[in-house]
Design a protein around this motif. Structure first.
Motif, PDB file in Angstrom:
ATOM      1  N   CYS A   1      52.359 -41.320  69.209  1.00 46.12           N
ATOM      2  CA  CYS A   1      52.380 -40.717  70.532  1.00 46.12           C
ATOM      3  C   CYS A   1      52.622 -41.807  71.560  1.00 46.12           C
TER       4      CYS A   1
ATOM      5  N   ARG B   1      53.842 -42.584  76.084  1.00 43.39           N
ATOM      6  CA  ARG B   1      54.055 -42.094  77.449  1.00 43.39           C
ATOM      7  C   ARG B   1      55.493 -41.665  77.683  1.00 43.39           C
ATOM      8  N   THR B   2      56.438 -42.250  76.936  1.00 45.81           N
ATOM      9  CA  THR B   2      57.855 -41.935  77.113  1.00 45.81           C
ATOM     10  C   THR B   2      58.508 -41.749  75.744  1.00 45.81           C
ATOM     11  N   GLU B   3      59.684 -41.116  75.757  1.00 40.53           N
ATOM     12  CA  GLU B   3      60.443 -40.966  74.524  1.00 40.53           C
ATOM     13  C   GLU B   3      60.865 -42.329  73.977  1.00 40.53           C
TER      14      GLU B   3
ATOM     15  N   VAL C   1      58.014 -43.981  71.991  1.00 41.45           N
ATOM     16  CA  VAL C   1      57.844 -43.379  70.663  1.00 41.45           C
ATOM     17  C   VAL C   1      58.964 -43.828  69.730  1.00 41.45           C
ATOM     18  N   LYS C   2      60.193 -43.820  70.257  1.00 37.78           N
ATOM     19  CA  LYS C   2      61.347 -44.235  69.443  1.00 37.78           C
ATOM     20  C   LYS C   2      61.221 -45.701  69.029  1.00 37.78           C
TER      21      LYS C   2
ATOM     22  N   PRO D   1      52.164 -37.696  76.419  1.00 31.26           N
ATOM     23  CA  PRO D   1      52.828 -36.404  76.292  1.00 31.26           C
ATOM     24  C   PRO D   1      53.865 -36.328  75.165  1.00 31.26           C
ATOM     25  N   TYR D   2      54.338 -37.465  74.652  1.00 33.73           N
ATOM     26  CA  TYR D   2      55.376 -37.434  73.628  1.00 33.73           C
ATOM     27  C   TYR D   2      54.784 -37.796  72.266  1.00 33.73           C
ATOM     28  N   ARG D   3      55.098 -36.922  71.279  1.00 28.16           N
ATOM     29  CA  ARG D   3      54.556 -37.119  69.943  1.00 28.16           C
ATOM     30  C   ARG D   3      55.635 -36.881  68.906  1.00 28.16           C
ATOM     31  N   VAL D   4      55.497 -37.561  67.775  1.00 28.82           N
ATOM     32  CA  VAL D   4      56.435 -37.363  66.678  1.00 28.82           C
ATOM     33  C   VAL D   4      55.724 -37.747  65.385  1.00 28.82           C
TER      34      VAL D   4
END
Length: 399
Positions: free
Chosen positions: A350, A352-354, A357-358, A395-398
């Motif tokens: 997870c 704060r930004t894409e 995460v990437k 907010p971003y999860r993968v």
């Protein structure tokens, strides 16, 4: 009276902090007016302290409400911040804005702001012993943990150069190199080079730690006291005494020392005094060489934060600090990659930004030899996120 100041080269071998104006204020729950009115190093301290906790394998949210202390080492110069010249009593809000800016730039808030943002309940203080500030802060933090006054501690050092006139004064005073070269331990040494550094370490008791780089075996400080050569002149005798006390009171054989990271500023007075102290304290009974190093030869002298970039420290007022570290001898084995290689794993990420995460996912994919059992064991608790009213959230999860 007119004073003419020469212009000296400040650019060579100088540690600099770039892009300091970028800050995710929403993540730390800070309002716009506070961010606009406060010096950037205060917010960099928030970032590096948060990163230090994550790097230890601890989720910062799990420390909220805990007895975690914050200890900041820094160097202050009188009147270096100044006051706004634009106070207009007849302009609505003018005085209020100036007062707001003045109050929120008070140095003591550097520590309090970290405690506030993370909801820490332990001691929170700023230490200024000149160039030995950050190691003095480390010593106080160690003592508080040993005495049970804190369960863990964030120790930081900060030094950023926003007042060029101070640098000019120091050059005129003769303590800074007119060439802009930090010639540590060299015959050509002609002064130090000022540099920037904002550093943080997270201290825990050994039994509570998830990830350990080194163990603090002993940390002590003393002061030179009265010297016939003057207060600002370093004392090899006091430094030697401190070194001897540091290893003697901890029952450490000085011959066990395999490397000494020196304070070593590159001055004709300071370096010989320090080397004399090191030789007398550690080399009198040695039969093998003791390697000396000094990071200042690469990044310059970051003054109040230099102790956390080096290990030995002494300040211009006579306060000396010395720390003995023992490395973590844990060695990877053939089983280190057993789970990562043979058993499929779901890795929850997870951020704060894409982009964040990437970045982590790309690291896992492109560095198979670094994704060990220990790496996965640290990643899992750090990424375990619980929504909190005091946090901007992830907010971003993968998977």
């Amino acid at each position: 009276m007119v004073i003419y100041l020469g212009i000296y080269d400040m650019s060579q071998r100088m540690g600099r902090i770039n892009n300091y104006q970028h800050f995710d204020k929403g993540f730390f729950g800070l309002m716009d007016q506070l961010v606009e009115s406060t010096k950037p190093e205060s917010f960099i301290l928030l970032e590096v302290s948060y990163e230090a906790i994550l790097d230890s394998g601890v989720n910062p949210q799990s420390l909220r409400g805990s007895n975690t202390g914050v200890y900041i080492g820094l160097t202050t110069y009188p009147h270096s911040d100044g006051y706004s010249p634009d106070v207009q009593p007849d302009v609505s809000g003018s005085i209020h804005n100036v007062i707001f800016k003045t109050v929120y730039n008070m140095k003591n808030l550097y520590a309090s702001r970290i405690s506030f943002a993370n909801d820490f309940k332990g001691p929170s203080l700023v230490v200024d012993t000149a160039c030995s500030s950050s190691l003095s802060a480390l010593t106080l933090a160690c003592n508080d943990i040993l005495l049970g006054k804190a369960d863990a501690a964030i120790v930081c050092g900060t030094h950023m150069l926003f007042e060029p006139l101070i640098s000019q004064y120091l050059y005129e005073f003769g303590v800074c190199s007119p060439r802009g070269v930090s010639a540590v331990f060299d015959e050509s040494a002609d002064g130090f080079v000022r540099s920037e550094a904002v550093v943080a370490v997270f201290l825990q008791r050994r039994q509570d730690s998830h990830r350990m780089y080194a163990q603090i075996v002993s940390s002590r400080m003393n002061v030179d006291g009265r010297k016939t050569v003057g207060m600002l002149y370093p004392s090899a005798d006091s430094q030697e005494q401190l070194m001897r006390e540091t290893y003697t009171l901890s029952n450490i054989d000085p011959k066990r020392l395999t490397y000494f990271e020196a304070h070593a500023t590159g001055t004709k007075v300071g370096d010989p005094q320090e080397v004399k102290a090191i030789y007398n304290a550690y080399c009198a009974t040695r039969t093998t060489p003791l390697p000396l190093g000094a990071v200042k030869s690469n990044i310059g002298h970051s003054e109040g934060s230099s102790g956390l970039a080096a290990v030995n420290n002494f300040g211009i007022g006579g306060t000396n600090a010395h720390v003995l570290l023992e490395p973590n001898y844990k060695v990877e084995t053939s089983n280190s990659f057993l789970i990562a290689e043979n058993i499929p794993r779901i890795v929850n990420i997870c951020g704060r930004t894409e982009e964040a995460v990437k970045y982590v996912m790309d690291f896992i994919q492109n560095n198979p030899k670094r994704v060990t059992n220990d790496f996965l064991a640290l990643l899992a608790p750090v990424m375990r996120f619980v929504p909190c009213i005091n946090s901007g959230g992830m907010p971003y999860r993968v998977n």
